[in-house]
Design a protein around this motif. Structure first.
Motif, PDB file in Angstrom:
ATOM      1  N   HIS A  22      -0.617  15.351 -84.062  1.00  0.00           N
ATOM      2  CA  HIS A  22      -0.380  16.749 -83.694  1.00  0.00           C
ATOM      3  C   HIS A  22      -1.144  17.732 -84.586  1.00  0.00           C
ATOM      4  O   HIS A  22      -0.937  18.945 -84.494  1.00  0.00           O
ATOM      5  N   LEU A  75       5.477  23.969 -83.378  1.00  0.00           N
ATOM      6  CA  LEU A  75       4.100  24.072 -83.863  1.00  0.00           C
ATOM      7  C   LEU A  75       3.798  25.468 -84.390  1.00  0.00           C
ATOM      8  O   LEU A  75       3.290  25.632 -85.510  1.00  0.00           O
ATOM      9  N   ASP A  86       6.595  13.998 -78.705  1.00  0.00           N
ATOM     10  CA  ASP A  86       6.189  15.396 -78.843  1.00  0.00           C
ATOM     11  C   ASP A  86       6.868  16.074 -80.025  1.00  0.00           C
ATOM     12  O   ASP A  86       7.891  15.608 -80.528  1.00  0.00           O
ATOM     13  N   LEU A  87       6.282  17.180 -80.422  1.00  0.00           N
ATOM     14  CA  LEU A  87       6.954  18.099 -81.327  1.00  0.00           C
ATOM     15  C   LEU A  87       8.126  18.750 -80.603  1.00  0.00           C
ATOM     16  O   LEU A  87       8.116  18.894 -79.383  1.00  0.00           O
TER      17      LEU A  87
END
Length: 215
Positions: free
Chosen positions: A117, A87, A81-82
């Protein structure tokens, strides 16, 4: 307009847990000691040279370990994941500033992550494959290649070596506490800014004159 150059692992991508697990899996193959969660907390207070000594990794082994780590990380990049909150921050920053990446990770890993993403278009440049101890030279090349103004360029990273590289080149260092090195380890390197949340990048990037960090 400022230019923000990001480290990748631990700064944009939440890879710490995955890298920790993979390096422990590789320990028998390369003859170094696996690390417990308690030992990891100790390592986070150290710089890279001290870490290698602590886990008994010979310098000649390091390129092979890093290469194998990249291969294993590639297999899991789709599940990484980020960093939470990143984001929105990256999207806002890209509307007013130039963004780039400088990392010792591989081009394949970074490209897949950014595409997964849907943030690949936010970055003007991505420089990958930098040696663990070669970020200073790579950062210097980026500054020259893109004719960057030092006073309007920031390097953002989660390790002490990121702060050292930025200061050696003459650009401002933003150290982030959500990655590998601990708050105290980063503070000891006197970054220009030390932040705990991605959204704290926004007011820093919007400053034309970058004040020295005051601990």
């Amino acid at each position: 307009m400022s230019t923000l150059i990001f480290d990748f692992d631990g700064t944009i991508a939440d890879t710490l847990e995955t890298v920790f697990r993979i390096t422990n899996q590789l320990a028998p193959r390369y003859g170094y000691r696996p690390t417990t969660p308690e030992q990891l907390a100790v390592l986070q207070d150290l710089n890279m040279q001290q870490i290698l000594q602590k886990v008994s990794v010979a310098p000649w082994q390091l390129p092979f370990i890093v290469r194998r780590l990249s291969v294993e990380l590639n297999r899991e990049i789709g599940s990484i994941d980020l960093i939470p909150g990143m984001l929105s921050v990256l999207t806002q920053l890209a509307s007013d500033h130039q963004l780039g990446i400088l990392t010792s990770n591989t081009a394949g890993n970074v490209e897949r992550f950014l595409q997964n993403h849907q943030i690949d278009t936010l970055f003007s440049f991505v420089h990958t494959g930098t040696r663990l101890f070669g970020k200073q030279r790579a950062l210097q090349r980026i500054v020259r290649q893109y004719d960057l103004l030092l006073s309007n360029t920031l390097y953002i990273g989660d390790e002490t070596r990121d702060v050292e590289a930025a200061h050696a080149v003459g650009v401002a260092a933003i150290a982030v506490t959500w990655g590998f090195n601990s708050y105290q380890a980063l503070l000891a390197k006197r970054p220009d800014f030390l932040i705990d949340r991605p959204d704290q990048l926004l007011p820093i990037a919007n400053q034309l004159e970058l004040p020295a960090f005051q601990p």
